[in-house]
Design a protein around this motif. Structure first.
Motif, PDB file in Angstrom:
ATOM      1  N   GLU A 259      13.875  65.821  48.454  1.00  0.00           N
ATOM      2  CA  GLU A 259      13.573  67.018  49.230  1.00  0.00           C
ATOM      3  C   GLU A 259      12.450  66.717  50.208  1.00  0.00           C
ATOM      4  N   THR A 260      12.458  67.434  51.333  1.00  0.00           N
ATOM      5  CA  THR A 260      11.425  67.265  52.349  1.00  0.00           C
ATOM      6  C   THR A 260      11.189  68.604  53.017  1.00  0.00           C
ATOM      7  N   THR A 261      10.053  68.749  53.682  1.00  0.00           N
ATOM      8  CA  THR A 261       9.670  70.043  54.245  1.00  0.00           C
ATOM      9  C   THR A 261      10.498  70.393  55.476  1.00  0.00           C
ATOM     10  N   TRP A 262      10.554  71.687  55.764  1.00  0.00           N
ATOM     11  CA  TRP A 262      11.277  72.207  56.926  1.00  0.00           C
ATOM     12  C   TRP A 262      10.557  73.459  57.397  1.00  0.00           C
ATOM     13  N   ILE A 450      13.662  63.563  61.326  1.00  0.00           N
ATOM     14  CA  ILE A 450      13.566  63.297  62.772  1.00  0.00           C
ATOM     15  C   ILE A 450      13.843  64.571  63.553  1.00  0.00           C
ATOM     16  N   GLY A 451      14.852  65.342  63.110  1.00  0.00           N
ATOM     17  CA  GLY A 451      15.128  66.611  63.782  1.00  0.00           C
ATOM     18  C   GLY A 451      13.964  67.570  63.697  1.00  0.00           C
ATOM     19  N   ARG A 452      13.303  67.599  62.539  1.00  0.00           N
ATOM     20  CA  ARG A 452      12.127  68.472  62.367  1.00  0.00           C
ATOM     21  C   ARG A 452      11.011  68.081  63.320  1.00  0.00           C
ATOM     22  N   LYS A 453      10.825  66.785  63.539  1.00  0.00           N
ATOM     23  CA  LYS A 453       9.772  66.334  64.452  1.00  0.00           C
ATOM     24  C   LYS A 453      10.108  66.673  65.900  1.00  0.00           C
TER      25      LYS A 453
END
Length: 553
Positions: A259-262, A450-453
Motif C-alpha cells: 500500500e502507498t499514500t494517495w 509516479i502518477g501521484r507525483k
C-alpha cells in the motif's frame, strides 16, 4: 520438568486450532521476554555510571541523520559495492581482465515500426557523366539503402462522417448507413481519442492540464474538463471487469500485497484525511483499490475472502488480518530485511557485511531456480538442499551477534525486525510458489506513485474509482505483454456491445489461440488522413495549373 511435560503434550496434540493458539502464546511470551531483556540491558547501561548510554543515544541519532541524508542526497539504489563481485569467488580484478572491451553496439532491431520507402533521384542537371558528358540512365532495381528512424508529429483531425442515405422507389423506406461506435450518443470525440487521453494519464502519467497544452500546440482547442469527461465515459464501459479482476487475483494461492499514500482533494465531511492505494498482485494480474484508510477494517474488506499465502511487509493490519482469519498465512520479504542492514552498513560494517553476504547467497540460489509452475519441484529441491543450510547460517549469525549489540542501536533494531518477521521469512523453504521477496508488488506500486507525483492524486471520490480502474487494467495488460492501448480497445468494444469485458490474461489467451485478430481493432484514421492530404495537394496543384494557364492567356 514441568516445561518438558508441556512440550511433550504439545508434540502429541493433533488439533490445528489448539496448536495455532499455542504458537501464538509462545510467540507472545518470546516477545515479552525480548522486551524485558532489552529493558534490563538499558537499565544496566545507565547503572554503570559511564558514558555507554549516552554513546548509544548518540549512535542512534547519527544513524538517523545518515539515513535522512541518504534519502535527500544519496542514490536510490540499494546495490552495494560488493554486489557486483563474481559469484565464483574470483577477485574483482580477475573478473575485469576476462571482460572484453566494448567497442560500441549495432543498431537496435525495430520489428514493430512500419517501413516507409523513400526514393531519392538525381536532378536533371546531375544526370550527366562528368567524364564523357553522356546521359546517366537509371539502373533498374539498383539502390544504395540506409535506414533512419523518423517521427511523424501527432496530428488531430476533424472527421466528418458522411452516412449515405438510401431510399426505395416506393417511398416507404429510407435507410442510413451506420456510423462508428461512440462512447455516448451524439458524442463529438472518438473512442480512440478517449483511449489516447486515458493512456497518456494512467500509463504515461501526464496530467490533463499538460495534455491540454500539448494538444493546443497541435491545433486542438480543448479543456481539461472535456478530457476528464472522455476518461469517465470510457471508465463506465470497462469498469465492470474490476470485480472479476479482483476475484482472479484472490483465487491464487500466493498474492503480493502493498500500500502507498494517495491524495484526495475536495474531501467531504467525515472522509479520512489520508487515502491509500492498496495493491494486490499475482503473476498475470494486479488489482488496485484506493481507500480512505490503512486500517485492519480496510484490509479485511479487500482480503476477507482470500485463503492462501499473503506476501507482505510487517504492517500490523496484515498481522491482525491473519489472526482474525487463520486461513490467511503471512509470508515476509527478504528484500525488506536486507534493506534494514544496508541502511546501517556504514555504522556496523563487519556484522552487516556478514549478514548481507548470507542474504545474497539466498538470492544467488534463487537465480538458478527455474521460473513458472513447471519448475516447482526443482525449485523445492534447490531450496531444501541449498537454501536451508544458508538459513541455518543466518540463525547462527543472529545468536552470535545479538549478545554483542547495544540496546536501541541500529543493528539491534535491524536484528529485531528480522526476528519478528522470522516465521514468514522462512515460509518459502516449504512452498515453491512463495517468492523470496515482494519486489514484484513494489514495482507494481510505482505506477500510482509516479502518477501521484505528477498529477497529485484525485479531485473527487469518483476520480479515485476511475484511477484504480485504469491503473489496474493498464498494469495488468503490461504483465501479460499486451500493449495497453490495444487492450483498452478490445475491452471498450466488449463494453459497447454489452458483452463480458475480458481480462488481460484472457485477451492474451485468445490471441495465442487465434480467436482474436488484432487487425480488427486497428484505427484506420491514418489512411483516411493520407487520402485527404493527397486530395488537398491534388486540388492545390490543379488550382496552380489553372492560374498558370490564365496567366499565359
Amino acid at each position: 520438568m514441568r516445561n518438558v511435560a508441556r512440550v511433550s503434550r504439545l508434540a502429541q496434540e493433533k488439533d490445528p486450532e489448539v496448536l495455532h493458539r499455542a504458537i501464538e502464546l509462545l510467540e507472545n511470551h518470546n516477545r515479552a521476554l525480548t522486551a524485558k531483556i532489552k529493558e534490563l540491558l538499558a537499565e544496566l547501561a545507565k547503572a554503570r555510571g559511564d558514558s555507554t548510554y549516552q554513546q548509544l543515544r548518540l549512535a542512534a541519532l547519527e544513524k538517523q541523520l545518515a539515513k535522512l541524508t541518504k534519502q535527500v542526497f544519496g542514490p536510490s539504489s540499494e546495490q552495494r559495492t560488493t554486489d557486483g563481485a563474481p559469484a565464483d569467488g574470483s577477485s574483482e580484478g580477475e573478473g575485469k581482465k576476462e571482460k572484453k572491451k566494448k567497442t560500441g553496439h549495432g543498431p537496435t532491431e525495430q520489428p514493430k515500426l512500419p517501413v516507409v520507402d523513400v526514393e531519392h533521384k538525381l536532378d536533371d542537371a546531375d544526370k550527366t557523366c562528368p567524364k564523357c558528358g553522356g546521359d546517366l540512365k537509371e539502373m533498374a532495381g539498383k539502390y544504395e539503402d540506409h535506414e533512419e528512424i523518423d517521427v511523424l508529429p501527432l496530428r488531430f483531425v476533424l472527421k466528418r462522417h458522411r452516412r449515405q442515405k438510401y431510399s426505395c422507389r416506393c417511398g416507404g423506406c429510407i435507410e442510413t448507413a451506420p456510423g462508428p461506435d461512440k462512447l455516448c450518443p451524439g458524442g463529438r470525440y472518438s473512442i480512440a481519442f478517449a483511449i489516447h487521453v486515458a493512456i497518456s494519464k494512467y500509463c504515461d502519467h501526464m496530467p490533463l492540464e499538460r495534455q491540454v497544452r500539448m494538444m493546443a500546440r497541435d491545433g486542438l482547442v480543448v479543456t481539461s474538463q472535456t478530457l476528464w469527461d472522455q476518461i469517465e465515459q470510457l471508465a463506465w464501459l470497462v469498469e465492470s471487469v474490476m470485480p472479476r479482476l479482483r476475484a482472479f487475483v484472490l483465487e491464487h494461492s500466493v498474492v503480493g500485497a502493498d500500500e502507498t499514500t494517495w491524495e484526495l482533494f475536495g474531501k467531504k465531511p467525515g472522509q479520512s484525511k489520508s487515502w491509500f492505494v492498496w495493491v494486490l498482485r499475482v503473476e498475470h494480474g494486479v488489482y488496485y483499490a484506493i481507500r480512505g484508510g490503512r486500517s485492519f477494517k480496510t484490509a479485511e474488506s479487500l482480503l476477507m475472502s482470500f485463503a492462501g499465502v499473503l506476501m507482505c511487509d510487517g504492517y500490523a493490519a496484515y498481522q491482525s488480518l491473519s489472526r482474525a482469519y487463520p486461513r490467511v498465512v503471512l509470508a515476509h520479504c527478504w528484500a525488506h530485511v536486507r534493506r534494514e542492514f544496508v541502511e546501517i552498513e556504514k555504522s556496523f560494517p563487519k556484522p552487516c557485511g556478514e549478514i548481507l553476504d548470507l542474504i545474497g547467497k539466498l538470492y544467488l540460489i534463487e537465480r538458478r531456480c527455474p521460473q513458472g509452475p513447471e519448475g516447482d519441484e526443482e525449485r523445492r529441491m534447490l531450496r531444501d538442499q541449498e537454501s536451508r543450510p544458508v538459513i541455518d547460517e543466518i540463525i547462527e549469525w543472529v545468536y552470535r551477534t545479538t549478545p554483542k549489540c547495544l540496546p536501541e542501536s541500529g543493528l539491534h533494531k535491524a536484528i529485531g525486525y528480522m526476528v519478528n518477521m522470522w516465521p514468514g521469512l522462512v515460509l518459502f523453504l516449504d512452498d515453491p510458489e512463495i517468492p523470496l521477496d515482494n519486489n514484484g508488488t513494489e514495482r507494481a506500486a510505482r505506477a500510482p506513485v509516479i502518477g501521484r507525483k505528477n498529477h497529485y492524486g484525485s479531485h473527487s471520490l469518483r476520480g479515485t474509482e476511475v484511477a484504480a480502474t485504469f491503473y489496474s487494467l493498464v498494469e495488468s495488460a503490461k504483465l501479460n505483454g499486451l500493449e495497453p492501448r490495444f487492450y483498452l480497445r478490445v475491452a471498450t468494444r466488449a463494453g459497447l456491445r454489452r458483452e463480458t469485458v475480458p481480462l488481460p490474461h484472457e485477451v492474451k489467451a485468445m490471441l495465442a489461440a487465434g480467436k482474436l485478430d488484432p487487425n480488427d481493432f486497428e484505427d484506420h484514421t491514418e489512411g483516411i488522413v493520407r487520402a485527404a492530404l493527397a486530395a488537398a495537394r491534388a486540388a492545390a496543384t490543379a488550382d496552380q495549373g489553372d492560374a498558370a494557364h490564365l496567366t499565359g492567356c
